[in-house]
Design an enzyme around this catalytic site. Sequence first.
Site, mmCIF file in Angstrom:
data_model
loop_
_atom_site.group_PDB
_atom_site.id
_atom_site.type_symbol
_atom_site.label_atom_id
_atom_site.label_comp_id
_atom_site.label_asym_id
_atom_site.label_seq_id
_atom_site.Cartn_x
_atom_site.Cartn_y
_atom_site.Cartn_z
ATOM 1 N N SER A 14 0.821 -1.217 0.000
ATOM 2 C CA SER A 14 0.000 0.000 0.000
ATOM 3 C C SER A 14 0.855 1.268 0.000
ATOM 4 O O SER A 14 0.454 2.295 -0.557
ATOM 5 C CB SER A 14 -0.977 0.000 1.183
ATOM 6 O OG SER A 14 -0.301 0.171 2.401
ATOM 7 N N ASN A 15 2.050 1.219 0.599
ATOM 8 C CA ASN A 15 2.929 2.393 0.535
ATOM 9 C C ASN A 15 3.462 2.591 -0.881
ATOM 10 O O ASN A 15 3.546 3.730 -1.365
ATOM 11 C CB ASN A 15 4.078 2.255 1.539
ATOM 12 C CG ASN A 15 3.660 2.693 2.932
ATOM 13 O OD1 ASN A 15 3.454 3.874 3.176
ATOM 14 N ND2 ASN A 15 3.504 1.738 3.839
ATOM 15 N N LEU A 91 18.975 -6.553 5.421
ATOM 16 C CA LEU A 91 19.917 -6.443 4.305
ATOM 17 C C LEU A 91 21.358 -6.458 4.808
ATOM 18 O O LEU A 91 21.653 -5.955 5.899
ATOM 19 C CB LEU A 91 19.631 -5.153 3.536
ATOM 20 C CG LEU A 91 18.229 -5.136 2.906
ATOM 21 C CD1 LEU A 91 17.799 -3.719 2.572
ATOM 22 C CD2 LEU A 91 18.176 -6.033 1.678
ATOM 23 N N ASN A 105 13.656 3.860 3.822
ATOM 24 C CA ASN A 105 12.718 2.884 4.378
ATOM 25 C C ASN A 105 11.635 3.628 5.142
ATOM 26 O O ASN A 105 11.844 4.745 5.621
ATOM 27 C CB ASN A 105 13.476 1.958 5.339
ATOM 28 C CG ASN A 105 12.583 0.900 5.954
ATOM 29 O OD1 ASN A 105 11.801 0.242 5.260
ATOM 30 N ND2 ASN A 105 12.673 0.713 7.268
ATOM 31 N N HIS A 107 9.189 2.991 8.509
ATOM 32 C CA HIS A 107 9.033 2.107 9.662
ATOM 33 C C HIS A 107 7.836 2.590 10.484
ATOM 34 O O HIS A 107 7.698 3.788 10.734
ATOM 35 C CB HIS A 107 10.305 2.128 10.514
ATOM 36 C CG HIS A 107 10.239 1.178 11.662
ATOM 37 N ND1 HIS A 107 10.381 -0.189 11.499
ATOM 38 C CD2 HIS A 107 10.002 1.383 12.973
ATOM 39 C CE1 HIS A 107 10.233 -0.780 12.672
ATOM 40 N NE2 HIS A 107 10.006 0.146 13.582
ATOM 41 N N SER A 134 8.034 6.661 10.654
ATOM 42 C CA SER A 134 9.273 7.371 10.320
ATOM 43 C C SER A 134 9.762 6.942 8.950
ATOM 44 O O SER A 134 9.772 5.749 8.641
ATOM 45 C CB SER A 134 10.384 7.034 11.335
ATOM 46 O OG SER A 134 9.961 7.217 12.667
ATOM 47 N N ASP A 143 16.744 -0.260 11.313
ATOM 48 C CA ASP A 143 15.808 0.809 11.676
ATOM 49 C C ASP A 143 16.501 1.969 12.398
ATOM 50 O O ASP A 143 15.944 2.553 13.333
ATOM 51 C CB ASP A 143 14.665 0.254 12.550
ATOM 52 C CG ASP A 143 13.867 -0.824 11.830
ATOM 53 O OD1 ASP A 143 13.757 -0.752 10.600
ATOM 54 O OD2 ASP A 143 13.361 -1.724 12.504
HETATM 55 C C1 GAR Z 1 3.974 -0.747 6.620
HETATM 56 O O1 GAR Z 1 3.237 -0.437 7.779
HETATM 57 C C2 GAR Z 1 5.438 -0.449 6.835
HETATM 58 O O2 GAR Z 1 5.668 0.668 7.640
HETATM 59 C C3 GAR Z 1 5.899 -1.714 7.517
HETATM 60 O O3 GAR Z 1 5.237 -2.750 6.852
HETATM 61 C C4 GAR Z 1 3.992 -2.255 6.365
HETATM 62 C C5 GAR Z 1 3.899 -2.580 4.897
HETATM 63 O O4 GAR Z 1 2.644 -2.243 4.394
HETATM 64 N N1 GAR Z 1 7.313 -1.854 7.435
HETATM 65 C C6 GAR Z 1 8.066 -2.390 8.392
HETATM 66 O O5 GAR Z 1 7.591 -2.869 9.410
HETATM 67 C C7 GAR Z 1 9.557 -2.396 8.126
HETATM 68 N N2 GAR Z 1 10.290 -2.613 9.314
HETATM 69 P P1 GAR Z 1 2.423 -2.075 2.831
HETATM 70 O O6 GAR Z 1 2.980 -3.344 2.166
HETATM 71 O O7 GAR Z 1 0.940 -1.997 2.677
HETATM 72 O O8 GAR Z 1 3.146 -0.845 2.382
#
Ligand code: GAR
Length: 217
Positions: A14-15, A91, A105, A107, A134, A143
């Site tokens: 979704s991001n 990574l 990234n 988080h 963040s 992170d």
């Molecule tokens: C998001 O909430 C992102 O911040 C998190 O995974 C989700 C992915 O959602 N990322 C982490 O936890 C990384 N450490 P998405 O696939 O719908 O973008």
Amino acid sequence: MIKNIVILISGRGSNMEAIVRSAIPGARIAAVIANRADAGGLAFAAEHGIATAVVDHKAYASREAFDAVLAAEIDSHEPHLVVLAGFMRVLTADFVTHYAGRLINIHPSLLPSFPGLHTHVRALEAGVKVHGASVHFVTSDLDCGPIIVQAVVPVLDDDDEQRLSARVLAQEHRIYPQAVRWFVDERIVLLNGRAKVTSSGSGPESWTVPLIEDDTP
Ligand code: GAR
């Protein structure tokens, strides 16, 4: 010059979708790459005419071997910026060094609080009154890299993981395209291990971290 962006995902994406939909001037989403063939976001990317690829981490015996193939796939798209959008792999230092200054990234916490997994449950358990998300440069410490922008949401008395994560995710979709736009506009300066966002053309200035009103129904 148009800047190529490669986005890495592991799941629903979704991001990634928010970044694609924001149609950033001067940027081209060159590819969306997943480490899982069943990553939901791949379909959205393909439907939008974006090149997709899968580099399945399970096919490689070591992190080093996986990261080398992943980097080769990424580099075939000549990226100016590599965007981790829910990419759930740790990574290697070599990979991170290769993309130093052009790997970001998102988080789902107010770093440096709650690095790692299950951030929303941990925030609820800790009883914090504000939580958030963040966007940061990636360094070899998980992170931990320089923070570009954060969004803050209140933690409400009747929150559960689902409600809180939805409120945070809505803000992720706001700040991640914003951070990518700043990068594309060359407005992010890394100074002494800290990231600053400059106003166009007038040199470094402090960026603000606004308290976001809760507009989730
Ligand atoms: C998001 O909430 C992102 O911040 C998190 O995974 C989700 C992915 O959602 N990322 C982490 O936890 C990384 N450490 P998405 O696939 O719908 O973008």
